[in-house]
Each structure stands twice: as structure tokens, then as C-alpha cells.
Design a protein around this motif. Structure first.
Motif, PDB file in Angstrom:
ATOM      1  N   GLU A  48       0.722  -1.534   0.075  1.00 27.70           N
ATOM      2  CA  GLU A  48       0.298  -0.006   0.152  1.00 27.70           C
ATOM      3  C   GLU A  48       1.112   1.668  -0.084  1.00 27.70           C
ATOM      4  OE1 GLU A  48      -2.455  -0.488   3.280  1.00 27.70           O
ATOM      5  OE2 GLU A  48      -3.818  -2.181   2.689  1.00 27.70           O
ATOM      6  N   ALA A  49       1.821   0.923   0.372  1.00 28.22           N
ATOM      7  CA  ALA A  49       2.868   2.470   1.440  1.00 28.22           C
ATOM      8  C   ALA A  49       4.446   1.956   0.990  1.00 28.22           C
ATOM      9  CB  ALA A  49       2.606   2.995   1.709  1.00 28.22           C
ATOM     10  N   PRO A  50       4.685   1.783  -0.277  1.00 23.00           N
ATOM     11  CA  PRO A  50       6.244   0.772  -0.814  1.00 23.00           C
ATOM     12  C   PRO A  50       7.346   2.323  -0.594  1.00 23.00           C
ATOM     13  CG  PRO A  50       4.922   0.760  -2.792  1.00 23.00           C
ATOM     14  CD  PRO A  50       4.225   1.964  -1.888  1.00 23.00           C
ATOM     15  N   ILE A  51       8.551   1.442   0.414  1.00 24.76           N
ATOM     16  CA  ILE A  51       9.168   2.510   0.148  1.00 24.76           C
ATOM     17  C   ILE A  51      10.499   1.972  -0.282  1.00 24.76           C
ATOM     18  CG2 ILE A  51       8.505   3.887   2.590  1.00 24.76           C
ATOM     19  CD1 ILE A  51      10.187   1.511   4.002  1.00 24.76           C
ATOM     20  N   ASP A  52      11.914   2.618  -0.814  1.00 22.09           N
ATOM     21  CA  ASP A  52      12.958   2.815  -1.400  1.00 22.09           C
ATOM     22  C   ASP A  52      14.030   3.197  -0.746  1.00 22.09           C
ATOM     23  OD1 ASP A  52      11.964   1.592  -3.702  1.00 22.09           O
ATOM     24  OD2 ASP A  52      12.193   3.927  -4.595  1.00 22.09           O
ATOM     25  N   GLY A  53      14.946   2.766  -0.643  1.00 19.03           N
ATOM     26  CA  GLY A  53      16.215   2.740  -0.534  1.00 19.03           C
ATOM     27  C   GLY A  53      17.102   1.452  -0.005  1.00 19.03           C
ATOM     28  N   THR A  54      18.662   2.173   0.358  1.00 17.75           N
ATOM     29  CA  THR A  54      19.389   1.538  -0.536  1.00 17.75           C
ATOM     30  C   THR A  54      20.244   0.745   1.229  1.00 17.75           C
ATOM     31  OG1 THR A  54      21.269   2.963  -1.153  1.00 17.75           O
ATOM     32  CG2 THR A  54      20.360   1.862  -2.499  1.00 17.75           C
ATOM     33  N   ILE A  55      19.900   1.439   2.289  1.00 20.15           N
ATOM     34  CA  ILE A  55      20.578   1.060   3.770  1.00 20.15           C
ATOM     35  C   ILE A  55      18.873   0.882   4.157  1.00 20.15           C
ATOM     36  CG2 ILE A  55      21.287   1.807   5.681  1.00 20.15           C
ATOM     37  CD1 ILE A  55      23.569   3.574   3.815  1.00 20.15           C
ATOM     38  N   GLY A  56      18.993  -0.102   5.094  1.00 23.62           N
ATOM     39  CA  GLY A  56      17.804  -0.389   6.060  1.00 23.62           C
ATOM     40  C   GLY A  56      17.864  -1.407   7.414  1.00 23.62           C
ATOM     41  N   ILE A  57      17.025  -1.033   8.062  1.00 21.74           N
ATOM     42  CA  ILE A  57      17.020  -2.099   9.278  1.00 21.74           C
ATOM     43  C   ILE A  57      16.108  -2.816   8.781  1.00 21.74           C
ATOM     44  CG2 ILE A  57      18.890  -1.651  10.417  1.00 21.74           C
ATOM     45  CD1 ILE A  57      16.795   0.113  11.999  1.00 21.74           C
ATOM     46  N   GLY A  58      15.440  -4.217   9.663  1.00 23.96           N
ATOM     47  CA  GLY A  58      14.099  -4.708  10.007  1.00 23.96           C
ATOM     48  C   GLY A  58      14.317  -5.691  11.471  1.00 23.96           C
ATOM     49  N   HIS A  59      13.408  -5.531  11.704  1.00 17.26           N
ATOM     50  CA  HIS A  59      12.677  -6.182  12.621  1.00 17.26           C
ATOM     51  C   HIS A  59      11.972  -7.303  13.221  1.00 17.26           C
ATOM     52  CE1 HIS A  59      12.498  -6.059  17.400  1.00 17.26           C
ATOM     53  NE2 HIS A  59      13.646  -6.229  17.608  1.00 17.26           N
ATOM     54  N   THR A  60      11.835  -8.020  13.910  1.00 19.62           N
ATOM     55  CA  THR A  60      10.766  -8.358  14.207  1.00 19.62           C
ATOM     56  C   THR A  60      10.490  -8.697  15.558  1.00 19.62           C
ATOM     57  OG1 THR A  60      11.624 -11.191  14.301  1.00 19.62           O
ATOM     58  CG2 THR A  60      10.487 -10.468  12.368  1.00 19.62           C
ATOM     59  N   ARG A  61       9.410  -8.816  16.312  1.00 20.99           N
ATOM     60  CA  ARG A  61       9.370  -7.997  18.193  1.00 20.99           C
ATOM     61  C   ARG A  61       9.035  -9.006  18.442  1.00 20.99           C
ATOM     62  NH1 ARG A  61       5.862  -4.941  21.345  1.00 20.99           N
ATOM     63  NH2 ARG A  61       6.870  -3.776  23.018  1.00 20.99           N
ATOM     64  N   TRP A  62       8.893  -9.673  19.967  1.00 22.04           N
ATOM     65  CA  TRP A  62       7.727 -10.426  20.268  1.00 22.04           C
ATOM     66  C   TRP A  62       7.718  -9.319  21.669  1.00 22.04           C
ATOM     67  CZ3 TRP A  62       5.076 -14.786  20.201  1.00 22.04           C
ATOM     68  CH2 TRP A  62       4.722 -15.391  21.623  1.00 22.04           C
ATOM     69  N   ALA A  63       6.358  -9.178  22.273  1.00 24.91           N
ATOM     70  CA  ALA A  63       6.490  -8.294  23.703  1.00 24.91           C
ATOM     71  C   ALA A  63       6.765  -8.572  24.701  1.00 24.91           C
ATOM     72  CB  ALA A  63       5.003  -7.671  23.692  1.00 24.91           C
TER      73      ALA A  63
END
Length: 120
Positions: free
Chosen positions: A60-75
Motif C-alpha cells: 500500500e505504501a512502498p519505500i525505497d532505500g539502499t540502507i535499512g534495518i528490519g525487526h521482528t518483536r516479541w512483546a
């Protein structure tokens, strides 16, 4: 358990960040998100629940960028919702972390004293 991935590349990283997070699904999580650097500013998408929700949001709302981080969270603290999902970000910096920050009250108080506003 949480999962953290990061990519510094020469082509858009969003798809590769999501694919890397999929490899960590076995660890269990309740929310996920990514942040990339686009034109000197942080762009971020997060979603409660499974990675399919994050993928839908990115559709729905794509983003570009050649540098990034991702995370999965367990509360472990705070509700498992989009507001508490990582990455936490401003327009200039994005962070993720695993575990409990035991001195969060002191850090928050100090930063609020400097004028910073928290959303979680």
C-alpha cells in the motif's frame, strides 16, 4: 525472541529485508517493521501480527532505500501493537533492540528533559 537484520547495499533493500525477516519467523514474534534511508530521511513501515501484514502495508505504501534495518518483536513490555513495533524512529535515526532496557526510566526522563517526545 526478536530478530534483527540490516542491509547496506547499492539497490533497494525493502524486499531483501522482508525476506530476511521471513527466515527468522521460527523464532516467534507479534509485530514486525523495517526502516530505510531515503533521500537523507528515515522511512518506516510497521505492522502488528505476522509478516504478511507488513508486506500488505508495504504494498500500500512502498519505500525505497539502499540502507535499512528490519525487526521482528516479541512483546516483553508494552502491548504487541504497531505503535510499540520496531524500528523506533525519527526522521534522522531508526533503532531496534532486543531484550529489556532496564534503565529506560532514567533514559526517558533525561531525554524528555532535553525536549524529546516519546510515542510509546
Amino acid at each position: 525472541m526478536c530478530g534483527i537484520v540490516g542491509i547496506v547495499g547499492t539497490r533497494p533493500v525493502t524486499g531483501r529485508l522482508v525476506e530476511a525477516l521471513k527466515r527468522l519467523e521460527y523464532r516467534g514474534y507479534d509485530s514486525a517493521g523495517i526502516a530505510t534511508l531515503v533521500g537523507g530521511r528515515i522511512e518506516r513501515r510497521r505492522a502488528e501480527g505476522k509478516l504478511a501484514n507488513l508486506e500488505r502495508r508495504l504494498g500500500e505504501a512502498p519505500i525505497d532505500g539502499t540502507i535499512g534495518i528490519g525487526h521482528t518483536r516479541w512483546a516483553t513490555h508494552g502491548r504487541p501493537n504497531e505503535t510499540n513495533a520496531h524500528p523506533h524512529a525519527t526522521d534522522r535515526v531508526a533503532i531496534v533492540h532486543n531484550g529489556i532496557i532496564e534503565n529506560f526510566r532514567e533514559l526517558r526522563q533525561e531525554l524528555e528533559g532535553r525536549g524529546h517526545v516519546f510515542a510509546t
